[in-house]
Design a protein around this motif. Sequence first.
Motif, PDB file in Angstrom:
ATOM      1  N   THR A 124      99.133  67.779 -13.491  1.00 55.04           N
ATOM      2  CA  THR A 124      97.864  67.421 -12.849  1.00 55.04           C
ATOM      3  C   THR A 124      97.050  66.507 -13.746  1.00 55.04           C
ATOM      4  N   ASP A 125      96.269  65.645 -13.110  1.00 53.35           N
ATOM      5  CA  ASP A 125      95.476  64.673 -13.862  1.00 53.35           C
ATOM      6  C   ASP A 125      94.281  65.347 -14.522  1.00 53.35           C
ATOM      7  N   LYS A 126      93.730  66.347 -13.836  1.00 52.22           N
ATOM      8  CA  LYS A 126      92.534  67.008 -14.364  1.00 52.22           C
ATOM      9  C   LYS A 126      92.744  68.517 -14.418  1.00 52.22           C
ATOM     10  N   PRO A 127      93.517  68.970 -15.398  1.00 55.42           N
ATOM     11  CA  PRO A 127      93.724  70.420 -15.490  1.00 55.42           C
ATOM     12  C   PRO A 127      92.423  71.140 -15.823  1.00 55.42           C
ATOM     13  N   ASP A 128      92.379  72.407 -15.469  1.00 56.54           N
ATOM     14  CA  ASP A 128      91.208  73.217 -15.798  1.00 56.54           C
ATOM     15  C   ASP A 128      91.401  73.789 -17.199  1.00 56.54           C
ATOM     16  N   TRP A 129      90.700  73.207 -18.171  1.00 53.55           N
ATOM     17  CA  TRP A 129      90.896  73.628 -19.565  1.00 53.55           C
ATOM     18  C   TRP A 129      90.220  74.977 -19.843  1.00 53.55           C
ATOM     19  N   MET A 180      99.936  84.230 -18.664  1.00 56.08           N
ATOM     20  CA  MET A 180      99.779  83.353 -19.838  1.00 56.08           C
ATOM     21  C   MET A 180      99.830  81.885 -19.379  1.00 56.08           C
ATOM     22  N   ARG A 181      98.737  81.183 -19.603  1.00 62.93           N
ATOM     23  CA  ARG A 181      98.681  79.795 -19.129  1.00 62.93           C
ATOM     24  C   ARG A 181      98.796  78.847 -20.327  1.00 62.93           C
ATOM     25  N   VAL A 182      99.811  77.996 -20.281  1.00 63.56           N
ATOM     26  CA  VAL A 182     100.048  77.056 -21.388  1.00 63.56           C
ATOM     27  C   VAL A 182      99.790  75.641 -20.871  1.00 63.56           C
ATOM     28  N   LEU A 183      98.961  74.892 -21.602  1.00 64.60           N
ATOM     29  CA  LEU A 183      98.676  73.503 -21.202  1.00 64.60           C
ATOM     30  C   LEU A 183      99.265  72.539 -22.229  1.00 64.60           C
ATOM     31  N   ILE A 184      99.963  71.530 -21.725  1.00 65.61           N
ATOM     32  CA  ILE A 184     100.492  70.469 -22.597  1.00 65.61           C
ATOM     33  C   ILE A 184      99.566  69.271 -22.443  1.00 65.61           C
ATOM     34  N   GLN A 185      98.929  68.882 -23.528  1.00 65.94           N
ATOM     35  CA  GLN A 185      97.952  67.794 -23.405  1.00 65.94           C
ATOM     36  C   GLN A 185      98.610  66.414 -23.472  1.00 65.94           C
ATOM     37  N   ARG A 186      97.912  65.440 -22.870  1.00 63.62           N
ATOM     38  CA  ARG A 186      98.256  64.024 -23.059  1.00 63.62           C
ATOM     39  C   ARG A 186      97.599  63.630 -24.374  1.00 63.62           C
ATOM     40  N   GLU A 187      98.362  63.029 -25.282  1.00 65.62           N
ATOM     41  CA  GLU A 187      97.811  62.718 -26.612  1.00 65.62           C
ATOM     42  C   GLU A 187      96.777  61.611 -26.511  1.00 65.62           C
ATOM     43  N   ARG A 188      95.738  61.727 -27.329  1.00 58.39           N
ATOM     44  CA  ARG A 188      94.657  60.746 -27.274  1.00 58.39           C
ATOM     45  C   ARG A 188      94.565  59.873 -28.515  1.00 58.39           C
ATOM     46  N   ARG A 189      95.288  60.221 -29.572  1.00 60.80           N
ATOM     47  CA  ARG A 189      95.238  59.393 -30.783  1.00 60.80           C
ATOM     48  C   ARG A 189      95.894  58.048 -30.490  1.00 60.80           C
ATOM     49  N   GLN A 190      95.262  56.989 -30.975  1.00 58.53           N
ATOM     50  CA  GLN A 190      95.796  55.660 -30.710  1.00 58.53           C
ATOM     51  C   GLN A 190      97.201  55.517 -31.308  1.00 58.53           C
ATOM     52  N   GLY A 191      98.127  54.984 -30.518  1.00 63.95           N
ATOM     53  CA  GLY A 191      99.484  54.757 -31.012  1.00 63.95           C
ATOM     54  C   GLY A 191     100.364  56.002 -30.967  1.00 63.95           C
ATOM     55  N   GLU A 192      99.820  57.120 -30.492  1.00 59.16           N
ATOM     56  CA  GLU A 192     100.631  58.344 -30.446  1.00 59.16           C
ATOM     57  C   GLU A 192     101.487  58.341 -29.188  1.00 59.16           C
ATOM     58  N   THR A 193     102.781  58.369 -29.357  1.00 58.07           N
ATOM     59  CA  THR A 193     103.697  58.317 -28.219  1.00 58.07           C
ATOM     60  C   THR A 193     104.355  59.668 -27.969  1.00 58.07           C
ATOM     61  N   ARG A 194     104.165  60.600 -28.923  1.00 62.21           N
ATOM     62  CA  ARG A 194     104.886  61.871 -28.810  1.00 62.21           C
ATOM     63  C   ARG A 194     104.176  62.823 -27.852  1.00 62.21           C
ATOM     64  N   VAL A 195     104.907  63.862 -27.476  1.00 62.73           N
ATOM     65  CA  VAL A 195     104.360  64.884 -26.580  1.00 62.73           C
ATOM     66  C   VAL A 195     104.862  66.236 -27.096  1.00 62.73           C
ATOM     67  N   ALA A 196     104.053  67.282 -26.835  1.00 58.36           N
ATOM     68  CA  ALA A 196     104.359  68.585 -27.439  1.00 58.36           C
ATOM     69  C   ALA A 196     105.316  69.449 -26.619  1.00 58.36           C
ATOM     70  N   ALA A 197     105.812  68.919 -25.508  1.00 59.14           N
ATOM     71  CA  ALA A 197     106.807  69.687 -24.732  1.00 59.14           C
ATOM     72  C   ALA A 197     107.777  68.716 -24.084  1.00 59.14           C
ATOM     73  N   THR A 198     108.952  69.210 -23.774  1.00 60.60           N
ATOM     74  CA  THR A 198     109.954  68.431 -23.040  1.00 60.60           C
ATOM     75  C   THR A 198     110.407  69.329 -21.884  1.00 60.60           C
ATOM     76  N   PRO A 199     111.150  68.793 -20.930  1.00 66.16           N
ATOM     77  CA  PRO A 199     111.655  69.672 -19.863  1.00 66.16           C
ATOM     78  C   PRO A 199     112.415  70.872 -20.432  1.00 66.16           C
ATOM     79  N   GLU A 200     113.158  70.659 -21.523  1.00 68.29           N
ATOM     80  CA  GLU A 200     113.898  71.766 -22.149  1.00 68.29           C
ATOM     81  C   GLU A 200     112.951  72.892 -22.595  1.00 68.29           C
ATOM     82  N   THR A 201     111.849  72.530 -23.255  1.00 72.05           N
ATOM     83  CA  THR A 201     110.962  73.590 -23.769  1.00 72.05           C
ATOM     84  C   THR A 201     110.077  74.154 -22.652  1.00 72.05           C
TER      85      THR A 201
END
Length: 397
Positions: free
Chosen positions: A58-63, A1-22
Motif C-alpha cells: 500500500t502507498d499509505k500504510p497505517d504506521w 503481529m504487524r510487520v511493515l517494510i518501509q520504502r527507504e528515504r535516504r538518497q541513493g539507497e536502493t536496498r530494501v529490508a525484505a524480499t519475497p523469500e523473507t
Amino acid sequence: MRVLIQRERRQGETRVAATPETVKQLKKAGADVVVEKGAGEGSFISDDDFVQAGASVTDKPDWSDVDVLLGVTFGDESLKDSPLRTLREGATVMGFFAAYKNRELVEFALRRKWTCLSMELVPRITRAQKMDALSSQASIAGYKAVLLAAAELPKYFPLLMTAAGTVKPARVVVIGAGVAGLQAIATAKRLGAIVEASDVRPAVKEQVESLGGRFIEPPELPKDAETAGGYAKEMGDDFKRRQQETLAEHLVAADVIISTALIPGKPAPRLISADVVKQMKAGSIIVDLAVENGGNCELSELNKNVRKHGVLIVGHPNLPATLPADASMLYARNVSALVLLGVKESQWAPDLEDEVMDGSLLCHAGNIHHEATAQALAIQTNRPPPPSHQPQKEAVA
Ligand code: NAD
C-alpha cells in the motif's frame, strides 16, 4: 503481529529490508506483512512480487498500528516529512541507525519509547552469524571497491604474456583486513593482481596469507591491538607515525589502494597522507571505504570522486547499494532471522535478555541501552542493571 517494510528515504539507497523469500518466512511465523508501495523498486523487486509472496502493498500504510518496522537505514533525515513520526509508541524498529551521529532520531525514539534493534550492534558471535548484516554488507563493499578500481585503472590487473611483450600485474594494497578488506583481497587476487594488506590485528596475518596476499607487518605488532570482541583499538600517536612510515613505501608503489580501516565509535584512522598521494603514480586509484567515517585518506571527499595529483580518489559512501539485488537478499535474510528470534506463538515477544537481542539493543522503553552511544551523544542512561552476561560495548550504532 504487524510487520511493515518501509520504502527507504535516504538518497541513493536502493536496498530494501525484505524480499519475497523473507516475506514468506515472516508470514509463516504468523506475521501480517505490509510493504510500502515501491519499496523493492531499487532492488528490482516489484510490488507484485511482494503480493505473490503474501504481503499486502500500500502507498499509505497505517504506521500507528505497526509492531515491527523493518528498514535499511534510519537517520535524522528519516524524520523529515516522514510517516516515521506517526509510528506508534512502543513499536520495534530494526535497521542501521548510525546512532552516534543521529541525535534527533535517538531522542525521538526515546520519547516514543521505541525498541530499536540496531543491525550494527548484532554481536559477532557464532549464534548470530545469520543476522550479521555488517558482514554481509561489508563483503559487498570490498568486492565492489575492487571492481570500481579495475574499471577505472588505466592498466590491466593480471600479468599477461602477449606477442607485444609482457604486461606487469597491477599492485593492490588493501588497508584493513576485516570483512570488507578480506573480500577485496580475494577479489583482487581473482583478477590477477599482486596483493598486499595491512592491519593492526595480529590474527589477520594468517587470513591474508591464506587468500594469497602478502601481509605488511606493522613496525611492532602491538599485543593489545585487538579488543575482546575482535575489533581494532585506537593506537597511540607514536604507533600511528611508525605505521604510516612503514606503509608509505608500499602505498606509493601501489596502482590501487582499497582502504577499509575502521575503529568502532571513533573517526577512521588517517593512514594515507596527502604527501603519499603526491608520490603515487599518476593514474593510480584509491577507493576509500572509510569515507563516511572521516576517511583513511587525507584527500578523500564524501560522495565525490576526485582526482588529486593525478590519483583518482573514490569517496562513494554506500557501495552495497550499488549491488542492490544481492545486498537486499542478504540484508533481508539477516533482518528476518532477528525478527524470527523474537517471535513466540505468532506474537512479537522478544526476550531482551537473550544475548543477541541484548547486544543489538540500542534503546528500549525510553532508555538508551547501548552505553557507547549514550556516551557519544552525552545522553544519560537510566536502564536497569545489565543481565549477567557481558553485552557488546565496543561497537557504536
Ligand atoms: P571493521 O570494519 O571494524 O574494521 C576494518 C579493519 O580495519 C579491521 O580489520 C581493523 O583491524 C582494521 N584497522 C583498524 N585500524 C587500523 C589501522 N590503523 N591500520 C590498519 N588496519 C586497521 O572490522 P570488521 O570487518 O567489522 O571486523 C571486525 C572483527 O569482527 C574482526 O575480528 C572479524 O574477524 C570479526 N568478525 C567476526 C564474525 C563472527 O565471529 N561472527 C563475523 C564478522 C566479523
